[in-house]
Enzyme design. Structure first.
Site, short mmCIF file in Angstrom:
data_model
loop_
_atom_site.label_atom_id
_atom_site.label_comp_id
_atom_site.label_asym_id
_atom_site.label_seq_id
_atom_site.Cartn_x
_atom_site.Cartn_y
_atom_site.Cartn_z
N ARG A 27 0.96 -1.44 -0.21
CA ARG A 27 0.29 0.27 -0.01
C ARG A 27 0.72 1.27 0.25
O ARG A 27 0.59 2.21 -0.61
CB ARG A 27 -0.99 0.28 1.26
CG ARG A 27 -1.91 -0.96 0.72
CD ARG A 27 -3.23 -0.63 1.97
NE ARG A 27 -4.77 -1.62 1.49
CZ ARG A 27 -4.86 -2.09 2.26
NH1 ARG A 27 -4.93 -1.20 3.91
NH2 ARG A 27 -6.17 -2.52 1.94
N LYS A 31 -18.92 -15.23 2.47
CA LYS A 31 -20.67 -15.01 2.72
C LYS A 31 -21.32 -14.26 1.37
O LYS A 31 -21.18 -13.09 1.36
CB LYS A 31 -20.70 -14.03 4.80
CG LYS A 31 -20.07 -15.40 5.13
CD LYS A 31 -20.78 -14.36 6.52
CE LYS A 31 -19.81 -13.51 6.92
NZ LYS A 31 -20.09 -12.49 8.01
N GLY A 80 -9.10 -8.37 -0.09
CA GLY A 80 -8.29 -8.36 0.13
C GLY A 80 -7.86 -10.53 0.16
O GLY A 80 -6.36 -10.28 -0.89
N GLY A 110 -12.66 -3.03 0.77
CA GLY A 110 -15.01 -2.44 0.74
C GLY A 110 -15.00 -1.72 -0.49
O GLY A 110 -16.31 -1.87 -0.79
P1 ADP Z 1 -12.28 -11.58 0.31
O1 ADP Z 1 -11.34 -10.62 1.34
O2 ADP Z 1 -11.63 -11.05 -1.22
O3 ADP Z 1 -13.79 -9.56 -0.06
P2 ADP Z 1 -13.97 -12.76 1.10
O4 ADP Z 1 -13.65 -12.30 2.35
O5 ADP Z 1 -15.35 -12.83 1.41
O6 ADP Z 1 -12.91 -12.18 0.89
O7 ADP Z 1 -13.97 -14.40 1.16
C1 ADP Z 1 -12.61 -15.26 1.34
C2 ADP Z 1 -12.78 -16.45 2.07
O8 ADP Z 1 -13.75 -17.05 2.60
C3 ADP Z 1 -11.30 -17.12 2.19
O9 ADP Z 1 -10.74 -17.17 3.76
C4 ADP Z 1 -11.59 -18.26 2.47
O10 ADP Z 1 -10.79 -19.18 2.51
C5 ADP Z 1 -13.30 -18.47 2.19
N1 ADP Z 1 -13.78 -19.81 1.34
C6 ADP Z 1 -14.06 -19.83 0.21
N2 ADP Z 1 -14.68 -21.01 -0.38
C7 ADP Z 1 -15.29 -21.43 0.73
C8 ADP Z 1 -15.74 -22.69 1.26
N3 ADP Z 1 -16.70 -23.61 -0.36
N4 ADP Z 1 -15.99 -22.85 2.41
C9 ADP Z 1 -15.44 -22.29 3.33
N5 ADP Z 1 -15.01 -20.83 3.38
C10 ADP Z 1 -14.36 -20.64 1.94
MG MG Z 2 -11.91 -11.25 3.56
#
Ligand code: ADP
Ligand code: MG
Length: 404
Positions: A36, A199, A354, A377
């Site tokens: 960053r 989620k 992230g 975000g």
């Molecule tokens: P980002 O940070 O890119 O926005 P998120 O925080 O929404 O992504 O989600 C990332 C997390 O989702 C990771 O820690 C990953 O392990 C988890 N994840 C992905 N697929 C699954 C799954 N099938 N079951 C449980 N956790 C999952």
């Molecule tokens: Mg995340």
């Protein structure tokens, strides 16, 4: 963009307040990952070359409005000195006499970094008096390069703009807005969006908005299971949000009605838990009751690859499996390679979030991605169609009525 750019400002000999995003991961009193900081160097170098006097501000972590030595920006000042190869003064409070004196003693092309703005509760409260005190440290010029903080109406992002003559976007901010802005306003088509991660509830607005903007939506990760279950499919012990089933069903019905290509996994890698060594690949329809889906399977990878291969615009947020574990990283890594290949073939690719950015770095193809967004975000809110207060607050270019 209809907002002022740092390039529109007369910077020579002037103190300019630059809000950056130095919210970096720390390991003890050392900066663990300086991405960053490096991302904002073009803006800083530009201002230095223009012989401005730079007053830099950022938050770090969540000190909850209290002084907490764990979240001091002093190690960041050290790292910045190394990266710029020039002195960086440091003020141990972001407002008050010391900061004012230090800002006034800056020479042309010199820098001052202020201590963590979140040591004051007034920062997150967007307090006007605190905003005014911050603005006092510059000569009416504010630059925001903190895209990752622009979805928050905080004092050093939004409040301060009321007390300066001109508020402009920094070069990193401009780059973020240019890529994300084009994707949501005038994308080259086909436009394929890939969503995954933990989620549905985190990203429901993004799903809704991308259904309006994109041509195809590919869903993997844990969030796929809420959609699959809403269709009556067996998902075993996979993560699911039961309170979002109706919403998921509604979105899929809407997609069907509009002939929108909304693709869910057809097979997956299942195991007893994320820690179990024994894994198998099954069709979604044959998911055993006692197992969880932890990555997309090979047939799904093939289907998703085909969509990505023909795309001209690709937006990706959220890993498609538990990529932190090698046994469940294949889907995410395969997708990273497919997105990289499509980018080499001319598609514009944008990756945000992230964990998604970490996954892309892990895949070794990060350099082929058109744009890796620094703001998780903020990029999600932007893709969800929301206005970013930190962008709205910037000064409009004269003659332009329309906001960005
Ligand atoms: P980002 O940070 O890119 O926005 P998120 O925080 O929404 O992504 O989600 C990332 C997390 O989702 C990771 O820690 C990953 O392990 C988890 N994840 C992905 N697929 C699954 C799954 N099938 N079951 C449980 N956790 C999952
Ligand atoms: Mg995340």
């Amino acid at each position: 963009m209809n907002k002022l750019s740092i390039r529109d400002l007369e910077l020579r000999g002037k103190r300019v307040f630059i809000r950056v995003d130095f919210n970096v991961p720390m390991a003890g009193d050392k900066v663990e990952d300086d991405t960053r900081i490096r991302e904002t160097l073009p803006t800083l170098r530009y201002a230095i070359d223009q012989r401005a006097r730079l007053v830099l501000a950022s938050h770090l972590g969540r000190p909850k409005g209290k002084i907490d030595p764990k979240y001091t920006l002093s190690p960041v000042a050290n790292r910045l000195r190394e990266l710029l190869d020039q002195p960086v003064a440091f003020a141990s409070d972001c407002v008050g006499a010391d900061a004012e004196a230090k800002s006034k003693s800056l020479g042309d092309g010199e820098l001052l970094l202020l201590e963590n703005v979140r040591f004051h509760p007034q920062e997150e409260a967007n307090d006007p008096e605190f905003s005014r005190q911050l603005a006092q440290l510059c000569d009416g010029l504010f630059v925001c390069d903190a895209f990752g903080s622009s979805h928050r109406a905080h004092a050093s992002v939004v409040g301060i703009t009321k007390f300066v003559r001109q508020a402009a976007a920094g070069l990193l901010m401009e780059k973020e807005l240019a890529y994300l802005g084009k994707a949501i306003s005038n994308p080259d088509r086909p436009f394929v969006a890939i969503l995954g991660g933990a989620k549905v509830s985190d990203k429901i607005e993004v799903v809704q908005n991308l259904m309006k903007l994109a041509d195809t939506l590919l869903i993997g990760g844990a969030m796929a299971y809420t959609f699959l279950k809403s269709q009556g499919l067996p998902i075993g012990k996979s993560l699911v949000e039961n309170d979002k089933l109706d919403l998921a069903r509604g979105l899929l019905e809407d997609a069907r009605r509009r002939h929108f290509r909304f693709l869910l996994p057809v097979d997956h890698v299942v195991a007893e838990s994320p820690n179990s060594a024994e894994t198998s690949i099954v069709d979604i329809a044959k998911t055993p009751e006692n197992l969880m889906g932890l990555d997309i399977g090979p047939q799904t990878i093939a289907v998703f690859n085909e969509q990505v291969t023909g795309a001209r615009t690709i937006v990706w947020n959220g890993p498609l499996g538990i990529f932190e574990k090698p046994a469940f990283a294949q889907g995410t890594l395969a997708m990273a390679r497919a997105v990289a290949a499509a980018s080499v073939a001319g598609a514009t690719s944008i990756v945000g979030g992230g964990d998604s950015v970490a996954a892309i770095e892990q895949s070794g193809v990060a350099s082929k991605i058109s744009h890796i967004s620094t703001g998780g975000g903020a990029s999600l809110e932007f893709l969800a169609g929301e206005n970013l207060p930190g962008v709205e607050a910037l000064t409009n270019k004269s003659g332009s009525q329309k906001d960005f």
